[in-house]
Design an enzyme around this catalytic site. Sequence first.
Site, PDB file in Angstrom:
ATOM      1  N   GLU A 156      42.877  28.555  52.183  1.00  0.00           N
ATOM      2  CA  GLU A 156      42.165  28.456  51.325  1.00  0.00           C
ATOM      3  C   GLU A 156      43.137  27.910  50.171  1.00  0.00           C
ATOM      4  OE1 GLU A 156      41.743  30.793  53.195  1.00  0.00           O
ATOM      5  OE2 GLU A 156      39.683  30.257  53.892  1.00  0.00           O
ATOM      6  N   HIS A 225      31.472  38.194  54.342  1.00  0.00           N
ATOM      7  CA  HIS A 225      30.764  36.839  54.325  1.00  0.00           C
ATOM      8  C   HIS A 225      29.136  36.863  53.393  1.00  0.00           C
ATOM      9  CE1 HIS A 225      32.838  36.697  57.877  1.00  0.00           C
ATOM     10  NE2 HIS A 225      32.958  35.259  57.757  1.00  0.00           N
TER      11      HIS A 225
END
Length: 421
Positions: A156, A225
Site C-alpha cells: 500500500e 476488513h
Amino acid sequence: MTLATVARSVAARAGNVWALPTLPLLGGGAATAVWGRRRAALQTVPAVNTLSSPSAALSETKRPAHDTADTFDALPPSVTLPLSTGPLSVGTAATGGTQQMNLFTAVNDALRIALETDESAVVFGEDVAFGGVFRCTQHLRDAFGPDRVFNTPLCEQGIAGFGIGLAASGVTAVAEIQFADYSLPAYDQLANEAAKFRYRSGGAYSAGLTVRMPCGAVGHGGLYHSQSPEALFCATPGLKVVMPRDPVRAKGLLLASIRDANPVIFMEPKALYRASVAPTPVEDYELPLGVAETVVPGRDVTLVGWGAQVHVLVAAAARAAAEDDISAEVLDLQTLCPWDVDAVVASVKRTGRLVVSHEAPLSGGLGGEVAATVAADAFLSLEAPVKRVCGWDTPFPLAHEKYYVPNVERCLEAIKDVVAF
C-alpha cells in the site's frame, strides 16, 4: 534512472508478480508535458454540465451486470433497509436517462467515464486488472488496455507513493487500496507527501490523485476488513475525504473527486456495493464536493451521518415518526473533509437538537468534531446536549459485530433522549 526503471526493478526483486506498463509519461519528455497541460486545463474549466453531456448507452462490456456476491459482500442485518436516493437534477430523458445500478457498477461506470474523457487517467492497485475483490474495475483493462489499468504489488505504501509520482508528472492517478484497513501503511505517503503537494507549491501544481478504498462493516470482516479510518484522513490538512451512500452519489462524487485539483480519499462502504441499488444517470455528471444533502426533512431533531450509516438513520427517523410522532431531519455529509458546516448548523438552528452517528469508534471520531462545531456555532439554539451514536472504543470484533455497529435501535434511543430532554 527513471521512475519506470526503479519501479520495474522493485517489481523484479519482489518476484515479478507484476510488470509495470510502459507509460510514456514515466520517461518524461513531450508526452509528460502534454499530459501535464491536460491536467492543468482540467483545473481551469467549469465542472461538467450535467444536462448537456450524455454518455453512450450502457454496454455489457463496459457496465457489468449484477454478479454473485464475493467473500466480503454479505450485508449485515443492521443495514438491510430501504435505501433513499433523494432528489437529483440529472438523468432526464433529454440527457440519456437512467439505468438501474448498484454501488459497485456505479463506481465502475465512473471510472470508465474518467478513462474515456481524460487520456492521462490511469487506474491501478491490487488485483484491479481482473476487476478487484468487489468487481469495481472489471472489464476496464479490456476496454483501455494494460497501460492504463494495471495491477500493483501488495504494498500500500508503494501504491500511494507511485500515485503521488504519477500525479506529480501530470497524470490523473486513481489508486485502489483493497481495504481501508490497509491504508495505514500508506498513511505516511498520503499525509506527508500527497496532502502537502499542492500547498507547498503555492498552488502551482495540482495533485491529481484519488485513492479509492472499501470501508466499514460487512457482516463478517472482523478486525482487519471492517474498519472506518476516515477520521485519520479528515485530520490531515490537504486531503479531501468523500463517502457516498448510494450509486447516484457514488458516480457523481467519484467523477468530481477524480477531477479535483486536490488529493481525495474516496471511501466506499463495502456493505452497500450490491445492497444499494437505484436508477442512476448514464451521462457524465459531477456532484459538488463539500456539500451535504438533506435526505429526509424534519423539524424536531437533526440526524447527521455518512455512508451506510445514513440508511440506518433514515430507518431510525421513520421509526421515531411512527412510534412517537418525532419529525427527524436526516443529513448526509457526503464529503467528510471539508464537511458542510453551514448546512449542519442551519439544520440544528431549526430543530434545536443533534444526533451524529458513524461506524468508527466514538473517541477521536469525526462525530466529535461535528458536535464541537455545532456547540460553538449554534449553542443558543440547542435544546439538548448533542448525542453521538458510534462504534465502541474497541478493536472491530468478529463474533460481536452486530453489537458494535450502531444500529437502528441505538439511534432511535438517542433520538428519543434528545427530544425528551
